[in-house]
Write a protein that holds these residues in place. Sequence first.
Motif, PDB file in Angstrom:
ATOM      1  N   LEU A 181      32.605  43.173  30.707  1.00 29.05           N
ATOM      2  CA  LEU A 181      32.921  41.876  30.106  1.00 29.05           C
ATOM      3  C   LEU A 181      33.268  40.873  31.196  1.00 29.05           C
ATOM      4  CD1 LEU A 181      33.717  40.162  27.497  1.00 29.05           C
ATOM      5  CD2 LEU A 181      36.041  40.981  27.903  1.00 29.05           C
ATOM      6  N   ALA A 182      32.797  39.636  31.027  1.00 28.00           N
ATOM      7  CA  ALA A 182      33.217  38.519  31.865  1.00 28.00           C
ATOM      8  C   ALA A 182      33.467  37.322  30.967  1.00 28.00           C
ATOM      9  CB  ALA A 182      32.156  38.187  32.913  1.00 28.00           C
ATOM     10  N   CYS A 183      34.682  36.808  31.002  1.00 28.90           N
ATOM     11  CA  CYS A 183      35.028  35.601  30.251  1.00 28.90           C
ATOM     12  C   CYS A 183      35.395  34.511  31.253  1.00 28.90           C
ATOM     13  CB  CYS A 183      36.200  35.858  29.308  1.00 28.90           C
ATOM     14  SG  CYS A 183      35.863  37.062  27.997  1.00 28.90           S
ATOM     15  N   ASP A 184      34.912  33.300  31.021  1.00 29.92           N
ATOM     16  CA  ASP A 184      35.138  32.246  32.003  1.00 29.92           C
ATOM     17  C   ASP A 184      36.235  31.284  31.564  1.00 29.92           C
ATOM     18  OD1 ASP A 184      34.035  30.173  30.368  1.00 29.92           O
ATOM     19  OD2 ASP A 184      32.012  30.595  31.089  1.00 29.92           O
ATOM     20  N   ASN A 185      36.449  30.275  32.367  1.00 34.26           N
ATOM     21  CA  ASN A 185      37.553  29.336  32.173  1.00 34.26           C
ATOM     22  C   ASN A 185      37.303  28.318  31.064  1.00 34.26           C
ATOM     23  OD1 ASN A 185      35.604  28.638  34.341  1.00 34.26           O
ATOM     24  ND2 ASN A 185      36.643  26.677  34.322  1.00 34.26           N
ATOM     25  N   TYR A 194      39.464  17.430  41.618  1.00 35.78           N
ATOM     26  CA  TYR A 194      39.305  18.713  40.936  1.00 35.78           C
ATOM     27  C   TYR A 194      40.057  18.683  39.617  1.00 35.78           C
ATOM     28  CZ  TYR A 194      39.159  23.791  40.284  1.00 35.78           C
ATOM     29  OH  TYR A 194      38.942  25.056  39.806  1.00 35.78           O
ATOM     30  N   ALA A 195      39.320  18.723  38.490  1.00 33.21           N
ATOM     31  CA  ALA A 195      39.943  18.783  37.176  1.00 33.21           C
ATOM     32  C   ALA A 195      40.205  20.243  36.853  1.00 33.21           C
ATOM     33  CB  ALA A 195      39.029  18.148  36.125  1.00 33.21           C
ATOM     34  N   ALA A 196      41.398  20.730  37.173  1.00 32.30           N
ATOM     35  CA  ALA A 196      41.685  22.162  37.109  1.00 32.30           C
ATOM     36  C   ALA A 196      41.672  22.667  35.677  1.00 32.30           C
ATOM     37  CB  ALA A 196      43.039  22.450  37.742  1.00 32.30           C
ATOM     38  N   ALA A 197      41.096  23.833  35.485  1.00 30.80           N
ATOM     39  CA  ALA A 197      41.082  24.456  34.168  1.00 30.80           C
ATOM     40  C   ALA A 197      42.430  25.075  33.882  1.00 30.80           C
ATOM     41  CB  ALA A 197      39.993  25.517  34.118  1.00 30.80           C
ATOM     42  N   PRO A 198      42.885  25.068  32.617  1.00 28.29           N
ATOM     43  CA  PRO A 198      44.206  25.602  32.309  1.00 28.29           C
ATOM     44  C   PRO A 198      44.252  27.108  32.162  1.00 28.29           C
ATOM     45  CG  PRO A 198      43.208  24.640  30.351  1.00 28.29           C
ATOM     46  CD  PRO A 198      42.282  24.355  31.492  1.00 28.29           C
ATOM     47  N   ILE A 199      43.099  27.787  32.147  1.00 25.26           N
ATOM     48  CA  ILE A 199      43.103  29.239  32.037  1.00 25.26           C
ATOM     49  C   ILE A 199      42.193  29.834  33.103  1.00 25.26           C
ATOM     50  CG2 ILE A 199      43.576  29.224  29.557  1.00 25.26           C
ATOM     51  CD1 ILE A 199      40.612  29.994  29.145  1.00 25.26           C
ATOM     52  N   GLU A 200      42.425  31.101  33.440  1.00 23.98           N
ATOM     53  CA  GLU A 200      41.578  31.812  34.383  1.00 23.98           C
ATOM     54  C   GLU A 200      40.663  32.764  33.630  1.00 23.98           C
ATOM     55  OE1 GLU A 200      43.380  33.617  37.761  1.00 23.98           O
ATOM     56  OE2 GLU A 200      45.000  32.140  37.851  1.00 23.98           O
ATOM     57  N   GLY A 201      39.473  32.955  34.155  1.00 32.39           N
ATOM     58  CA  GLY A 201      38.556  33.924  33.586  1.00 32.39           C
ATOM     59  C   GLY A 201      39.025  35.343  33.863  1.00 32.39           C
ATOM     60  N   VAL A 202      38.432  36.293  33.146  1.00 30.65           N
ATOM     61  CA  VAL A 202      38.795  37.695  33.306  1.00 30.65           C
ATOM     62  C   VAL A 202      37.532  38.550  33.346  1.00 30.65           C
ATOM     63  CG1 VAL A 202      40.997  37.400  32.094  1.00 30.65           C
ATOM     64  CG2 VAL A 202      38.976  38.153  30.819  1.00 30.65           C
ATOM     65  N   THR A 203      37.660  39.729  33.932  1.00 30.49           N
ATOM     66  CA  THR A 203      36.618  40.748  33.860  1.00 30.49           C
ATOM     67  C   THR A 203      37.243  42.047  33.379  1.00 30.49           C
ATOM     68  OG1 THR A 203      36.935  41.415  36.168  1.00 30.49           O
ATOM     69  CG2 THR A 203      35.274  39.723  35.714  1.00 30.49           C
ATOM     70  N   PHE A 204      36.429  42.868  32.736  1.00 26.52           N
ATOM     71  CA  PHE A 204      36.907  44.152  32.222  1.00 26.52           C
ATOM     72  C   PHE A 204      35.706  45.062  32.048  1.00 26.52           C
ATOM     73  CE2 PHE A 204      37.761  46.860  28.448  1.00 26.52           C
ATOM     74  CZ  PHE A 204      38.838  47.581  28.942  1.00 26.52           C
ATOM     75  N   THR A 205      35.821  46.290  32.533  1.00 22.92           N
ATOM     76  CA  THR A 205      34.739  47.261  32.403  1.00 22.92           C
ATOM     77  C   THR A 205      35.292  48.566  31.864  1.00 22.92           C
ATOM     78  OG1 THR A 205      33.468  46.293  34.229  1.00 22.92           O
ATOM     79  CG2 THR A 205      32.969  48.572  33.643  1.00 22.92           C
ATOM     80  N   HIS A 206      34.582  49.141  30.889  1.00 25.19           N
ATOM     81  CA  HIS A 206      34.968  50.442  30.342  1.00 25.19           C
ATOM     82  C   HIS A 206      33.697  51.236  30.060  1.00 25.19           C
ATOM     83  CE1 HIS A 206      37.776  53.282  28.693  1.00 25.19           C
ATOM     84  NE2 HIS A 206      37.234  53.252  27.487  1.00 25.19           N
ATOM     85  N   GLY A 256      18.147  42.013  41.768  1.00 32.12           N
ATOM     86  CA  GLY A 256      18.954  40.807  41.748  1.00 32.12           C
ATOM     87  C   GLY A 256      19.934  40.748  40.602  1.00 32.12           C
ATOM     88  N   GLY A 257      19.930  41.779  39.737  1.00 35.21           N
ATOM     89  CA  GLY A 257      20.858  41.813  38.618  1.00 35.21           C
ATOM     90  C   GLY A 257      20.245  41.274  37.343  1.00 35.21           C
ATOM     91  N   ALA A 258      20.692  41.812  36.225  1.00 31.86           N
ATOM     92  CA  ALA A 258      20.084  41.452  34.941  1.00 31.86           C
ATOM     93  C   ALA A 258      20.600  40.129  34.386  1.00 31.86           C
ATOM     94  CB  ALA A 258      20.334  42.570  33.927  1.00 31.86           C
ATOM     95  N   TRP A 259      21.900  39.853  34.545  1.00 32.89           N
ATOM     96  CA  TRP A 259      22.514  38.739  33.826  1.00 32.89           C
ATOM     97  C   TRP A 259      23.361  37.888  34.771  1.00 32.89           C
ATOM     98  CZ3 TRP A 259      19.869  39.171  29.648  1.00 32.89           C
ATOM     99  CH2 TRP A 259      19.636  40.416  29.054  1.00 32.89           C
ATOM    100  N   GLU A 260      23.670  36.693  34.331  1.00 32.65           N
ATOM    101  CA  GLU A 260      24.641  35.840  35.011  1.00 32.65           C
ATOM    102  C   GLU A 260      25.920  35.880  34.187  1.00 32.65           C
ATOM    103  OE1 GLU A 260      25.682  33.327  38.248  1.00 32.65           O
ATOM    104  OE2 GLU A 260      23.886  34.504  37.877  1.00 32.65           O
ATOM    105  N   MET A 261      27.000  36.434  34.777  1.00 30.92           N
ATOM    106  CA  MET A 261      28.247  36.644  34.032  1.00 30.92           C
ATOM    107  C   MET A 261      29.405  35.982  34.791  1.00 30.92           C
ATOM    108  SD  MET A 261      27.655  40.577  32.735  1.00 30.92           S
ATOM    109  CE  MET A 261      28.974  40.463  31.483  1.00 30.92           C
ATOM    110  N   SER A 289      29.209  37.426  38.565  1.00 27.61           N
ATOM    111  CA  SER A 289      28.520  38.672  38.920  1.00 27.61           C
ATOM    112  C   SER A 289      27.266  38.757  38.063  1.00 27.61           C
ATOM    113  CB  SER A 289      29.412  39.890  38.685  1.00 27.61           C
ATOM    114  OG  SER A 289      29.402  40.269  37.318  1.00 27.61           O
ATOM    115  N   THR A 290      26.439  39.759  38.356  1.00 33.27           N
ATOM    116  CA  THR A 290      25.237  39.964  37.543  1.00 33.27           C
ATOM    117  C   THR A 290      25.370  41.185  36.648  1.00 33.27           C
ATOM    118  OG1 THR A 290      24.133  41.280  39.262  1.00 33.27           O
ATOM    119  CG2 THR A 290      23.799  38.886  39.307  1.00 33.27           C
ATOM    120  N   GLY A 291      26.583  41.697  36.474  1.00 33.43           N
ATOM    121  CA  GLY A 291      26.804  42.855  35.618  1.00 33.43           C
ATOM    122  C   GLY A 291      26.815  44.146  36.408  1.00 33.43           C
ATOM    123  N   LEU A 292      26.738  45.265  35.698  1.00 32.37           N
ATOM    124  CA  LEU A 292      26.849  46.575  36.321  1.00 32.37           C
ATOM    125  C   LEU A 292      25.588  46.939  37.106  1.00 32.37           C
ATOM    126  CD1 LEU A 292      28.558  48.690  33.500  1.00 32.37           C
ATOM    127  CD2 LEU A 292      29.631  47.396  35.368  1.00 32.37           C
TER     128      LEU A 292
END
Length: 349
Positions: free
Chosen positions: A35-39, A18-30, A335-340, A325-328
């Motif tokens: 928002l979904a940001c990946d590693n 496993y080549a571990a990523a140095p950062i974790e993704g985040v989610t945020f909804t307002h 099945g959801g609009a997007w791949e996030m 997730s597939t968004g809101l």
Amino acid sequence: MRLLLTAPLLMGLTLPGYAAAPIEGVTFTHHDWTLACDNTRTCRAAGYQADDNGGDPVSILLTRAGGPDQPVQAELMLGQYDDNTATRRLSLQINGTSLGPMQFDAADGTATFSAKQLAALLTSLTRNSRIELIGDDGARWTVSDQGASAVLLKMDAFQGRLGTPGALTRKGSLAESSVPPALPVPVVQLGKPVATRPADTALAASPALRAALTAVTSADDCEALGPSGSLSPGEEPEALTVQRLSADKLLVSLSCWRGAYNTGGGYWVINDRAPYQPRLVTTAAVGDEVRTIQEAHKGRGLGDCWYSTTWGWTGTQFVRTADSSTGLCRLVSAGGAWEMPTLVTKVQE
């Protein structure tokens, strides 16, 4: 919806295979944006019709890779639940000003933005704006601006763009080269497959094994490990399934719970002989291929939003290989609009 109980994401650790990523993704909804940001530092922001005015379903997805000088890509999806075949051409209008026709695929109900349209859209999202899509048949869709500026600010902050010319919200004179680079997709090398033996399968009937699982797992997390051993009154106890992972490790699974529109299975890694010392992977799985375990759950019964996680066996333990997730839940698409995603990896056999 039942909370999905999973082990902590194994970021920042060096694991076999496993080549571990140095950062974790985040989610945020307002409000109406999420928002979904990946590693890898790629971010995806999705906006929808306002949740409180009953507007026709519609969504815009903004995607931006990490690193300096990266463009924003945008795409649009009209609600897919109703038949929109009457709309053959689609135009963008912002604050009453027409920005011309979009590249519209009437069969799919999807569209892309020209460079001029995208620039106007990004500017409009940082202030109060009315963003409308107008069909040649008179149909209208309105994308909410509520929450957009907060989501774009969060995106800029995650990607390290604040104060640079390329920021979407708080532009400045910092050099674009100061933006942190995109990160490579981590690689997960799966352990070699091992055939399950007859003695492994027979172990599923062992009271001692079931007792070992019960000792490390709350009945709140796995109802089938409660006193009755079943998920409903009068039913037979749920059966264990045992499969071999390696020379000395087995994978044990059990249907753990049933909800109104989701189910969850428990998975444990155990020693192939007593003491079994089970290690819980998840109680929210929907299936496996022995070396991989899948979770997939609806956000609500309509099935217009989903959450998923995948696990991979490295030869010594299971690690998460994907989170998404597939968004809101806004009735845009079954099945959801997007791949996030918030976690992406490249899984190698």
